[in-house]
Scaffold this motif. Structure first.
Motif, short mmCIF file in Angstrom:
data_model
loop_
_atom_site.label_atom_id
_atom_site.label_comp_id
_atom_site.label_asym_id
_atom_site.label_seq_id
_atom_site.Cartn_x
_atom_site.Cartn_y
_atom_site.Cartn_z
N THR A 61 0.86 -1.19 0.00
CA THR A 61 0.00 0.00 0.00
C THR A 61 0.89 1.24 0.00
OG1 THR A 61 -0.10 0.34 2.40
CG2 THR A 61 -1.69 -1.23 1.44
N ASP A 62 0.28 2.39 -0.24
CA ASP A 62 1.03 3.64 -0.22
C ASP A 62 1.20 4.19 1.20
OD1 ASP A 62 -1.39 4.92 0.47
OD2 ASP A 62 -1.78 5.52 -1.60
N TYR A 119 2.24 3.44 -8.41
CA TYR A 119 2.58 2.03 -8.27
C TYR A 119 1.51 1.21 -7.56
CZ TYR A 119 7.49 3.07 -9.45
OH TYR A 119 8.63 3.45 -10.07
N TYR A 120 0.78 1.85 -6.68
CA TYR A 120 -0.11 1.11 -5.77
C TYR A 120 -1.54 1.04 -6.30
CZ TYR A 120 3.83 2.12 -2.75
OH TYR A 120 5.10 2.20 -2.24
N PRO A 121 -2.23 -0.07 -5.96
CA PRO A 121 -3.66 -0.15 -6.28
C PRO A 121 -4.41 0.96 -5.53
CG PRO A 121 -2.81 -2.30 -5.67
CD PRO A 121 -1.74 -1.29 -5.36
N PRO A 122 -5.49 1.49 -6.05
CA PRO A 122 -6.13 1.08 -7.31
C PRO A 122 -5.52 1.77 -8.53
CG PRO A 122 -7.51 2.69 -6.23
CD PRO A 122 -6.33 2.44 -5.32
N LYS A 123 -4.85 2.93 -8.34
CA LYS A 123 -4.32 3.69 -9.48
C LYS A 123 -3.37 2.86 -10.34
CE LYS A 123 -2.06 8.09 -10.55
NZ LYS A 123 -1.44 9.28 -9.98
N GLY A 124 -2.49 2.08 -9.70
CA GLY A 124 -1.52 1.27 -10.43
C GLY A 124 -2.06 -0.07 -10.90
N GLY A 125 -3.31 -0.33 -10.61
CA GLY A 125 -3.90 -1.62 -10.96
C GLY A 125 -3.60 -2.65 -9.88
#
Length: 142
Positions: A36-37, A48-54
């Motif tokens: 997580t971020d 890099y992190y979900p949800p933005k990074g998939g």
């Protein structure tokens, strides 16, 4: 390429995980990895992190790391990345598919143990690198 080992620490470990989703490497060492971020705006902005990074694509990571040449190192007193973050990565599909083995007693791995002290992680990493480089045969890792 398939002859390269990438070592990533903290955000670099996360970048290495994303790299492994798409690129083939010989393997990777993830030091203080997280999933997580951690609520940090700069980490969130990295994408890099979900949800933005998939979603994390652990099976692709394993496949692209020579079928599971991945080590995860984390200390029990890391001042920035809480141990449960690395524990989550170790317990993911990555752990199951890669069968992470401890390189030393106390390394977060399939048994999910933690090194005593942040400096110990760096010491184990140095030992790992010496072992890997001493196994070079005709320019390739044995």
């Amino acid at each position: 390429d398939e002859r390269t080992i990438v070592i990533g620490h903290s955000s670099g470990a996360v970048a290495t995980m994303r790299l492994l989703e798409t690129d083939q490497l010989y393997g990777a060492v993830l030091v203080s990895a997280c999933h997580t971020d951690l609520g940090d705006a700069n980490e969130a902005a990295s994408g890099y992190y979900p949800p933005k990074g998939g979603p994390w694509r652990y099976q692709e990571m394993v496949r692209n790391a020579g079928g599971g040449n991945i080590q995860l190192l984390h200390s029990d007193n890391d001042p920035f990345i809480p141990l449960p973050e690395a524990q989550h990565v170790a317990d993911s599909e990555l752990r199951l598919a890669a069968r992470l083995d401890p390189v030393s007693p106390g390394v977060v791995s399939a048994e999910a143990r933690a090194l005593r002290g942040f400096g110990s992680v760096m010491g184990i990493l140095a030992i790992f690198l010496r072992a890997v480089t001493s196994r070079r045969i005709h320019g390739k890792i044995a």
